[in-house]
Design a protein around this motif. Structure first.
Motif, PDB file in Angstrom:
ATOM      1  N   LEU A 322       0.833  -1.196   0.000  1.00  0.00           N
ATOM      2  CA  LEU A 322       0.000   0.000   0.000  1.00  0.00           C
ATOM      3  C   LEU A 322       0.871   1.251   0.000  1.00  0.00           C
ATOM      4  CD1 LEU A 322      -2.830   1.220   0.218  1.00  0.00           C
ATOM      5  CD2 LEU A 322      -2.601   1.117   2.697  1.00  0.00           C
ATOM      6  N   PRO A 323       0.837   2.071  -1.077  1.00  0.00           N
ATOM      7  CA  PRO A 323       1.670   3.277  -1.112  1.00  0.00           C
ATOM      8  C   PRO A 323       1.031   4.409  -0.315  1.00  0.00           C
ATOM      9  CG  PRO A 323       0.461   3.070  -3.157  1.00  0.00           C
ATOM     10  CD  PRO A 323       0.097   1.876  -2.327  1.00  0.00           C
ATOM     11  N   VAL A 324       1.829   5.027   0.541  1.00  0.00           N
ATOM     12  CA  VAL A 324       1.388   6.173   1.335  1.00  0.00           C
ATOM     13  C   VAL A 324       2.354   7.310   1.067  1.00  0.00           C
ATOM     14  CG1 VAL A 324       0.931   7.073   3.645  1.00  0.00           C
ATOM     15  CG2 VAL A 324       0.394   4.694   3.111  1.00  0.00           C
ATOM     16  N   ILE A 325       1.818   8.477   0.683  1.00  0.00           N
ATOM     17  CA  ILE A 325       2.642   9.656   0.391  1.00  0.00           C
ATOM     18  C   ILE A 325       2.390  10.695   1.481  1.00  0.00           C
ATOM     19  CG2 ILE A 325       3.117  11.505  -1.249  1.00  0.00           C
ATOM     20  CD1 ILE A 325       2.204   9.669  -3.464  1.00  0.00           C
ATOM     21  N   ILE A 326       3.458  11.089   2.164  1.00  0.00           N
ATOM     22  CA  ILE A 326       3.381  12.111   3.205  1.00  0.00           C
ATOM     23  C   ILE A 326       3.977  13.394   2.632  1.00  0.00           C
ATOM     24  CG2 ILE A 326       4.069  12.754   5.539  1.00  0.00           C
ATOM     25  CD1 ILE A 326       4.281   9.796   6.184  1.00  0.00           C
ATOM     26  N   GLU A 327       3.196  14.473   2.636  1.00  0.00           N
ATOM     27  CA  GLU A 327       3.621  15.736   2.038  1.00  0.00           C
ATOM     28  C   GLU A 327       3.688  16.828   3.106  1.00  0.00           C
ATOM     29  OE1 GLU A 327       1.027  16.850  -1.072  1.00  0.00           O
ATOM     30  OE2 GLU A 327       1.648  15.270  -2.450  1.00  0.00           O
TER      31      GLU A 327
END
Length: 418
Positions: A322-327
């Motif tokens: 599961l890809p999670v992007i933290i910005e």
């Protein structure tokens, strides 16, 4: 390593054995086939690990050997579950997490494209997105056969495609036409001429294929034919009987002059950031993106006309699926101001630009043999202006002119016969 996992799942205790003769205790354990490990002697006593079942069988051995057993550690999953047996929210969260992972495993979270060279991954992903094939879609909606057909139909250079679902990934493998040329392009390449790209004086001619039309020292204009894409065919008597079309190939170096000019404004803009006391005004916003879902904290909206926006991203994968992007988004507002270049600095900038341009020309195979560029000061501007005498390749391929057809004397007589 594997044994440690087994003991952790079953649960084990670490005990300390003291008494008059703890060696009898160890012999009795061996006789009763009670497995112990990590045995150490500590200050006249023995410390060891043994399973929960083995600990329950020690009562008779302790009585017969007149020793004392003290539990100093309890390790393993059974003790952990017993310790948190009343934490209903914890077990509910674990169950919810398992349900979410099971549900999320039914989606595509990564589109992996390999084998492409003529088309970038971003281009192919945009096309797939237009066909409603993108990250975050359900596996049941993936039609691999349709993906293959659409890619081959839309892109001419792709000659083979395969699409498959591997876990939570959509794997697309591509094979492209290596030469990248159609049959029409190949026919055109078979007959080409070389023409001049500049008005110049020819310095060097090395012909590998074709018939040269110029020699060193000749002066040519732009568009003049330098090498014809044809080869003369001669008979035994060295007479030309015809011509055969070919792809002309030659190294032709010419000498020419080019104008050089670069301008620099007298002023240059600078950014003056707004301050709040001794600190720069900053507006921050944090976001977490999972597929097409996004959650934000903070706000970056502002009323300033000019600002710098910075975005820092960190991409992680939960369970490598599961890809999670933290910005982290940041806004720094500023106001524009103009400052003047000094003459010395302006000359340094123009000089550095000129040297950089010369290096770029040299990388392209251009030889600078004479430099007549100077720096001038104008009204509100500085500029470098002059001419460069250069030597470079001055030939380019174009479709060849029709090959002349020669008729022999016998053919002429036949055509003019009675």
């Amino acid at each position: 390593m594997f044994e440690n996992v087994i003991w952790y799942l079953k649960g084990y205790v670490r005990i300390r054995v003291t008494g008059y003769s703890p060696e009898r205790f160890l012999n009795a354990c061996r006789y009763k086939k009670i497995y112990i490990w990590n045995l150490k002697r500590v200050r006249g006593a023995y410390e060891m690990n043994l399973t929960i079942d083995g600990f329950r069988r020690l009562k008779e051995i302790v009585r017969k050997t007149d020793t004392k057993v003290l539990i100093i550690q309890r390790n393993g999953l059974p003790f952990l579950l017993h310790r948190y047996r009343k934490r209903y929210l914890l077990f509910g969260g674990i169950l919810l997490c398992m349900v979410m992972m099971w549900n999320l495993s039914g989606y595509i979270w990564n589109v992996d494209i390999k084998g492409n060279s003529a088309y970038t991954k971003e281009t192919l992903k945009r096309f797939l997105a237009s066909q409603k094939v993108e990250e975050g879609m359900r596996k049941k909606q993936v039609d691999c056969q349709k993906i293959v057909q659409e890619l081959r139909k839309h892109y001419d250079k792709i000659i083979w495609v395969s699409a498959s679902v591997d876990g939570c990934r959509l794997v697309v493998r591509i094979k492209e036409n290596e030469d990248g040329m159609t049959e029409q392009d190949k026919k055109q390449e078979e007959h080409t001429d070389l023409v001049a790209t500049e008005n110049c004086r020819i310095i060097k001619v090395v012909t590998r294929s074709g018939t040269p039309n110029v020699h060193p020292g000749d002066t040519v204009k732009k568009g003049d034919t330098l090498v014809f894409g044809q080869i003369a065919i001669c008979n035994d008597e060295k007479e030309v009987t015809g011509y055969r079309a070919c792809s002309s190939d030659a190294d032709i170096i010419g000498e020419t002059s080019v104008n050089y000019q670069r301008e620099l404004s007298e002023t240059y803009p600078v950014k003056k950031y707004y301050m709040d006391g001794i600190q720069t005004i900053r507006k921050r916003e944090y976001a977490v993106r999972i597929g097409t879902c996004i959650g934000t904290l903070g706000q970056t909206k502002n009323t300033y006309e000019y600002y710098v926006k910075k975005t820092h991203q960190m991409k992680i994968r939960i369970a490598n699926v599961l890809p999670v992007i933290i910005e982290r988004r940041e806004i720094l507002p500023y106001k524009k101001m103009n400052r003047n270049y000094s003459v010395k600095k302006a000359r340094a900038i123009l000089s550095a630009d000129f040297h950089r341009d010369c290096k770029e020309m040299e990388k392209k195979g251009v030889e600078i043999i004479q430099n007549d560029v100077k720096i001038y000061t104008g009204s509100g501007t500085y500029y470098a202006k002059g001419t460069l005498r250069i030597r470079c390749s001055v030939a380019k391929q174009v479709p060849g002119a029709p090959v002349p057809v020669l008729h022999t004397e016998e053919e002429k007589e036949t055509k003019n016969g009675d």
